[in-house]
Scaffold this active site. Sequence first.
Site, short mmCIF file in Angstrom:
data_model
loop_
_atom_site.label_atom_id
_atom_site.label_comp_id
_atom_site.label_asym_id
_atom_site.label_seq_id
_atom_site.Cartn_x
_atom_site.Cartn_y
_atom_site.Cartn_z
N ASP A 140 -11.02 -4.03 -1.04
CA ASP A 140 -10.84 -2.59 -1.33
C ASP A 140 -11.36 -2.20 -2.72
O ASP A 140 -10.89 -2.71 -3.73
CB ASP A 140 -9.31 -2.34 -1.24
CG ASP A 140 -8.90 -0.90 -1.54
OD1 ASP A 140 -9.78 -0.02 -1.62
OD2 ASP A 140 -7.67 -0.67 -1.66
N HIS A 187 0.87 -1.18 0.00
CA HIS A 187 0.00 0.00 0.00
C HIS A 187 0.90 1.23 0.00
O HIS A 187 2.12 1.10 0.00
CB HIS A 187 -0.93 -0.06 1.22
CG HIS A 187 -1.98 1.00 1.23
ND1 HIS A 187 -2.67 1.39 0.11
CD2 HIS A 187 -2.49 1.76 2.26
CE1 HIS A 187 -3.53 2.34 0.45
NE2 HIS A 187 -3.44 2.58 1.74
N HIS A 215 -3.61 1.78 -4.42
CA HIS A 215 -4.75 0.86 -4.43
C HIS A 215 -4.76 -0.01 -5.67
O HIS A 215 -4.32 0.40 -6.74
CB HIS A 215 -6.06 1.64 -4.35
CG HIS A 215 -6.21 2.43 -3.09
ND1 HIS A 215 -6.74 1.90 -1.95
CD2 HIS A 215 -5.87 3.71 -2.78
CE1 HIS A 215 -6.74 2.82 -0.99
NE2 HIS A 215 -6.21 3.93 -1.48
#
Lengths: 554, 554
Positions: free
Chosen positions: A194, A140, A367
């Site tokens: 996500d 990330h 992301h």
Amino acid sequence: MTRKEQKLKVIPLGGLDQIGKNFTVFEYGNDIIVVDAGMAFPDDEMLGVDVVIPDMTYLKKNFEKVRAIFVTHGHEDHIGAIPYLLREINVPVYGTKLTLGLIDVKLKEHKLGKVKMNVKKPGDVVKIGGFTMELIRVNHSIPDAVAYAIKTPAATVVHTGDFKVDFTPIDGEPIDLARFAELGKEGVDLLLSDSTNVKRPGFTMSESTVGETFEEIFRHAESRIIIASFASNVDRVQQIVNAAYMNGRKVAFSGRSMVNVTQVAVENGYLKIPEGLLIDTRDVDRYPENEICIVTTGSQGEPMSALARMSKSEHRQLQIHDGDLVILSSSPIPGNEKSVTKVINNLMMRGANVIYQSLADVHVSGHACQEELKLMLSLVKPKNFMPVHGEYSFLKTHGELASQLGMDQNHIFIMENGHVLEVSQSGAKLGKPVPSGQIMVDGLGVGDVGNIVLRDRKRLSEDGLIIIVITLSKDTGKVVSGPDIVSRGFVYVRESEELMNGARIVVEKALEKLMEKEVREWSSIKNEVKDSLKDYLYQNTKRNPMILPIITEA
Amino acid sequence: MTRKEQKLKVIPLGGLDQIGKNFTVFEYGNDIIVVDAGMAFPDDEMLGVDVVIPDMTYLKKNFEKVRAIFVTHGHEDHIGAIPYLLREINVPVYGTKLTLGLIDVKLKEHKLGKVKMNVKKPGDVVKIGGFTMELIRVNHSIPDAVAYAIKTPAATVVHTGDFKVDFTPIDGEPIDLARFAELGKEGVDLLLSDSTNVKRPGFTMSESTVGETFEEIFRHAESRIIIASFASNVDRVQQIVNAAYMNGRKVAFSGRSMVNVTQVAVENGYLKIPEGLLIDTRDVDRYPENEICIVTTGSQGEPMSALARMSKSEHRQLQIHDGDLVILSSSPIPGNEKSVTKVINNLMMRGANVIYQSLADVHVSGHACQEELKLMLSLVKPKNFMPVHGEYSFLKTHGELASQLGMDQNHIFIMENGHVLEVSQSGAKLGKPVPSGQIMVDGLGVGDVGNIVLRDRKRLSEDGLIIIVITLSKDTGKVVSGPDIVSRGFVYVRESEELMNGARIVVEKALEKLMEKEVREWSSIKNEVKDSLKDYLYQNTKRNPMILPIITEA
């Protein structure tokens, strides 16, 4: 009747109406585990509000069940509500080292002591009540991010947290795809994944590609280099530090959060800075221009940030020089486009050359894009799927991605905050919703700003305010002094004498009529004064200021 | 000394600090011509402001010289300030038929009669004083757009207005490139060219490509189709009408500006609607779903627009049905991203399928991209160049484009509003700047909202307001009634009794002390009360409401 089947309840309290304030509750029997407790920034309509956190009523009602908070990583939208939660229910916090280091800074700001913090690392397994929690490494835009495998006798859940797949990350440790695959083979009842980048096709580029661009830029630059980035993107900062070192430039950190976060990162071994490389911003002018690299906050155009102040020549130590090379190593978060553009314009007007994402590869997202999301779904092979982290259209798109991979529509759950998904061996189904919503934090007040206050603020912000003070006689009820008129935020009074005199005359006439009719009731007097003034002002200005008649007695 | 050389002054009063409020003054000898007089939308900080227009002080001072307004096309950022200009200086207006039709609607709203409107067409030449003005056809996202060739004995200028190059436009008339080339051969001293899309490489797609996408979508759709677009994009509306007609769908127009503008366009022959195709929005439910196409406003997510109201189920006639196909035929203007996203989410939550620009080619821009801008520069071959229509970084980029084409840096003028470029046979150079700036319009007030009013509005919007009313005895100067405390936009009073009681006690104590010390001066009393309350409130809430002490005498 058979004994009631044991169920795991999965309850997102935040993160499904917007990107932000991620907050998921897992409840099994008498145990509750919270995964992430984040905040969000206020909408444009939430005037004066500092931050927004999820409604925690459900946890407060079940406070005796809550066992722990597990955190995926140290971004505000995952940790920002922790102080507010801990203030209500003091439970231990679990997470990786950097994550807990950042939470610690936050708890100190809120003057919250006596919190039990448990540092764990990827691969660790923690048993609490009916839960077995396993940390799994992911990539990330902040180091030390993890996903969780959440096992209970009723069901196994995988919660990705924020993630991307980076095969060549800066700290050398890629996402633990093998573990996700293994879990998939063992059987996963539910995946929470996500959705932030679900609308982008392809695969997010590796963080290391940004380093290559930096290398290239540093090698050719002859002026000072000023780079703005998120302080928490430690790997990005590391790459800037590396490029500076390789090209003979000193590094100065500017901006409070840049200084604070890099310190935590250095102390915990996440950021490595060669001896003698770092200098103070006050000493920048003592070096030749081509030996300087300033790393600063303000990549989102925040008006009070170091970069914004430099762009307006309002920074005490750092001025923009003609020819300075400024790099915005970020992309604007939706809603910040205009502030970012303003900063870029101001920098250019002061002679800076500005590089931003649309011009060069100076930023990559943290992301997963569509292909990575498909990879996650394919490895974990969940029986049921709940897209998280995103507003409705993102969740919907993520659901469609899953159904393209062959998943049955009935096993894809597009949920809302406060919805309850009950997962058990016999499948997943929606339960009875729990209270949910947005709690606005303004200064020290949590939840004391509501719709009435916001409506007043909006009204005041658009057309300002007029106060009329009238003193009535205690004996006769007649006007003995006033009307006095005070205005704020309405018109520039000095240039509007005529209008304000007219207003006074209108109120005087209204009062005369009321006195003639022997009206003595304060509420009637107030209403009449208000209405007559309102009409007068609207006719003359087409504005509707808030009108507050105040009556005193003498 | 020789006789002073005649000069043409070119003075942009708007459009160089942002995209919006385009407004350029051309002055030669005793004649002034204004090209476009547009408005802009307020910044986020301009609370309560309706529109922003350029400072016209220079024109008011030279009102006897002003001869006419020439308009390039009918968009608000080119015509929105015309009523404010005409109210000060009544001069004739020149432009094409649709443009003047739209201005006419605007003048009626402002109740301005007796304006001389002169309809011209591309190719027409108008002589006024020392000026010869020629209209040249260009393509844009509204029909009937023109550029101007502006000739004076001192210099020839070409002002593109907003433009793109469309070889296959809907109304069949491409930009008159040949005329630009001819002017280039004759010699152009200065080019003013549209910078809106200067950061986009390549060539803007033809409007007709959108029609092909519509055709494709209409052919396969089985549900209702709802398309949002700008009302003024008449060619876009024409293509929707065509696609509906070809595929057996009735068309209903929804939203005030859609109804108004399409009416002006039909009356003037710019929009052709087959007999019997149009139906009223009230009759939509009388047809099968696959025979309906609703064309609506709201493509920018405007909260009060027809589409936004449909998305929230607040529209009186039109509800979103499950499966409705909604097309946003537009791209969000910077600053509107969040509102557009909100509308998309709400539509999807009500079961609509939503198509927007990133998913399909349902929109093209109305502005020239880099290759078109290069084409314009290459054809006109100006001696000097002034990029217009854009904020600093856009103008700068456009300047760089010109220098890539070989133009000398000294002939490229990156100007600011109010700067003056003097053009003559011997070249171009900067003159003495004239007054410029932004005038805020709020309701009927033009310029009566300034920084003090905005600062008060901002303060009120963030933390609200507290009023303290105290009555002092005329004889003794002592407190005879109060303090009474009234608050608005601060806290929800019913739930903050303790805080408000505490506030009263703090003020009472402060007053007691003042009385003891025999302080009788109102200003001292006000300041003391204000300061003590301010500290108390900040300590207890970390908020800073505006505090207004009001003293009356009895």
